[in-house]
Design a protein around this motif. Structure first.
Motif, PDB file in Angstrom:
ATOM      1  N   HIS A 284      15.553   9.748   7.810  1.00 44.72           N
ATOM      2  CA  HIS A 284      15.935   8.673   6.896  1.00 44.72           C
ATOM      3  C   HIS A 284      17.229   8.049   7.402  1.00 44.72           C
ATOM      4  N   SER A 285      17.688   7.007   6.718  1.00 44.47           N
ATOM      5  CA  SER A 285      18.928   6.338   7.107  1.00 44.47           C
ATOM      6  C   SER A 285      20.087   6.849   6.262  1.00 44.47           C
ATOM      7  N   GLU A 286      21.270   6.852   6.873  1.00 40.40           N
ATOM      8  CA  GLU A 286      22.490   7.322   6.228  1.00 40.40           C
ATOM      9  C   GLU A 286      23.581   6.277   6.404  1.00 40.40           C
ATOM     10  N   VAL A 288      27.579   6.545   7.080  1.00 40.02           N
ATOM     11  CA  VAL A 288      28.684   7.449   7.379  1.00 40.02           C
ATOM     12  C   VAL A 288      29.890   6.615   7.786  1.00 40.02           C
ATOM     13  N   GLN A 292      25.969   2.278   9.360  1.00 41.32           N
ATOM     14  CA  GLN A 292      24.572   2.656   9.152  1.00 41.32           C
ATOM     15  C   GLN A 292      24.107   3.527  10.309  1.00 41.32           C
ATOM     16  N   ARG A 295      19.161   9.126  10.683  1.00 41.53           N
ATOM     17  CA  ARG A 295      19.200  10.592  10.769  1.00 41.53           C
ATOM     18  C   ARG A 295      17.935  11.099  11.449  1.00 41.53           C
ATOM     19  N   GLU A 365      19.774  21.219   3.119  1.00 44.91           N
ATOM     20  CA  GLU A 365      21.060  20.537   3.302  1.00 44.91           C
ATOM     21  C   GLU A 365      22.100  21.411   4.003  1.00 44.91           C
ATOM     22  N   ASP A 372      23.009  12.166  13.247  1.00 42.19           N
ATOM     23  CA  ASP A 372      23.137  10.823  12.671  1.00 42.19           C
ATOM     24  C   ASP A 372      23.636   9.895  13.768  1.00 42.19           C
TER      25      ASP A 372
END
Length: 483
Positions: A284-286, A288, A292, A295, A365, A372
């Motif tokens: 998925h996208s994160e 940080v 953008q 991941r 988690e 990322d």
């Protein structure tokens, strides 16, 4: 003149719309951005990319978590082990590239990466010099496995175990378990077999040392070859596994990746810790530090049993000796020690393995390995490599110490090697990404200007028509008004 200006506005609006659509279809400005990124992503003296590769600015931390055995006597009697997690013991990791040499007209670069670990008290639960851990006695278990059929050394090992009151479990400080201690049983065997060290530690001789000589692609010939491993220790392939595909050295070393990454890409990297190549897929996208990132994480198939992933048959050593899902037997590349690697707390492992040890609580988690990455530049924004070290223990014939033991993959400790991009690097990357977005969006800016001019044109036309209508009514009125 007014009418001419109106029609000029309309013509310019139409022209801008046509140009913007043509630029979007041709990807002209996006291609320009991608070309600039490719040109910049090369290992070459004097560039920021090269300097960041040689001496990575983001801090890297290595956290060690140990599993303290709470019921050793019960385990020896055949009961289920109970362990408590203790940690982290955190070390700052420094890993500059050294002995750098450019090869083949700059298309390849050779280097080593010595790693130095410095203890960080403020990020740790205690003092590794003082804190004691009860765990599996890896030297003893290893020697019992290695020399169970050796008629000369077997009685000597048994006698040494009695003399020094050594058994399947041992209590040592965190520092000793990590960086090494002189083991009395190993010392006796060392007198007979010199290549067996008298010192044992999970990271013994791994502080201020490197994991081998690497040759990387510089990316100058093809951006996809950026930091791809060409050779490791002079070899293009490994020789520990039983198939050619499993012995392949694929991808980078996991710290850098090529630019222009898509969600459909599979990212390969080689880990000398695991003695094999791995791969990660988009999850998925994160966001940080306002950047953008995509991941990528290691899917369950990577460590799946052959019944689930037949491609993993080559990791069964000896051939045909396949472990349950989630486990990797690395004894072949660990001097014969019965070391089994997995994700922490047996995350993604077969449920029977998780239930075999009380104290295992796998959580995605906390125990997942992930990367990322900035999709445009390939820059690593945040990452965590998580590996658990387990020992294979079982009943060994004619060794009284093990006569009641269950066959177990016993967890000893796990590590979390992690990084997050530093603020200065994040600021530079945000600037690069902003510039790229501005350039890539030039066609949309042109289109927006064309739309604005089109609206102005329509408004002017409407006003002109209204003026004409007003003028026509005047013209239709009588020339002489009577009142």
């Amino acid at each position: 003149m007014a009418r001419l200006a109106v029609y000029a506005t309309g013509t310019l609006s139409l022209l801008l719309l046509i140009v913007s659509i043509a630029l979007l279809v041709a990807h002209t400005f996006m291609n320009t951005v991608e070309r600039k990124v490719k040109e910049a992503t090369i290992l070459k003296n004097g560039t920021e990319v090269f300097e960041a590769w040689v001496n990575p600015p983001p801090p890297i931390y290595m956290q060690f978590y140990f599993f303290n055995v709470t019921n050793p006597l019960e385990i020896l009697s055949g009961e289920t082990p109970v362990v408590d997690e203790i940690g982290p013991y955190t070390y700052r990791e420094y890993r500059p590239k050294e002995d750098i040499v450019f090869l083949n007209n700059g298309t390849e670069v050779s280097a080593v990466t010595p790693k130095t670990y410095v203890f960080e008290r403020n990020l740790s639960v205690g003092d590794p010099q003082i804190d004691l851990i009860r765990t599996v006695n890896i030297p003893v278990v290893t020697l019992l496995e290695m020399f169970k059929n050796n008629k000369v050394l077997k009685p000597i090992i048994e006698g040494t175990l009695k003399t020094y009151n050594e058994g399947v479990f041992i209590t040592r400080s965190v520092h000793e378990l990590l960086w090494g201690y002189r083991d009395p049983v190993l010392a006796v065997v060392h007198n007979f077999i010199k290549n067996v060290s008298d010192t044992f530690g999970l990271f013994y001789k791994m502080n201020t040392t490197n994991d081998g000589d690497y040759v990387f692609g510089s990316g100058s010939a093809n951006y996809m070859e950026f930091t791809q491993i060409v050779k490791w220790n002079g070899k293009k392939n490994l020789d520990w596994w039983t198939s050619n595909s499993c012995n392949m050295i694929n991808g980078t070393d996991g710290t850098t990746f090529h630019p222009l990454i898509n969600k459909d890409d599979i990212l390969y990297f080689y880990s000398s810790d695991l003695c094999r190549s791995l791969y990660a897929v988009y999850e998925h996208s994160e966001i940080v530090k306002d950047i953008q990132a995509f991941r990528f994480s290691i899917p369950a198939d990577v460590f799946a049993n052959v019944s689930i992933n037949p491609d993993n048959a080559g990791f069964c050593v000896p051939a045909g000796n396949c472990l349950p899902s989630g486990l990797l037997n690395v004894s072949a590349c660990k001097q014969g020690a019965p070391i089994i690697l997995s994700s922490p707390h047996f995350y993604q492992a077969d449920e029977s393995i998780v239930k075999s040890i009380v104290g295992m609580n796998p959580k995605k988690e906390d125990h997942e390995t992930f990367l990322d990455i900035s999709p445009l530049t390939g820059t690593l924004i945040q990452a965590a490599k998580r590996i658990q070290i387990n020992v294979y223990i079982r009943k060994i014939e004619n060794f009284k110490t093990t006569e009641n033991l269950k066959t177990l993959f016993f967890p000893v400790m796990y590590l979390n090697e992690s990084m997050v991009i530093d603020d200065d690097s994040a600021k530079k990357l945000r600037s690069i990404l902003l510039t790229g977005r501005v350039v890539a969006n030039v066609p949309f800016m042109i289109m927006a200007l064309g739309i604005i001019l089109g609206i102005i044109f329509i408004v002017l036309i409407c006003r002109t028509n209204k003026t004409r209508e007003d003028g026509s009514e005047e013209e239709r009125g009588p020339l002489i008004r009577t009142s």
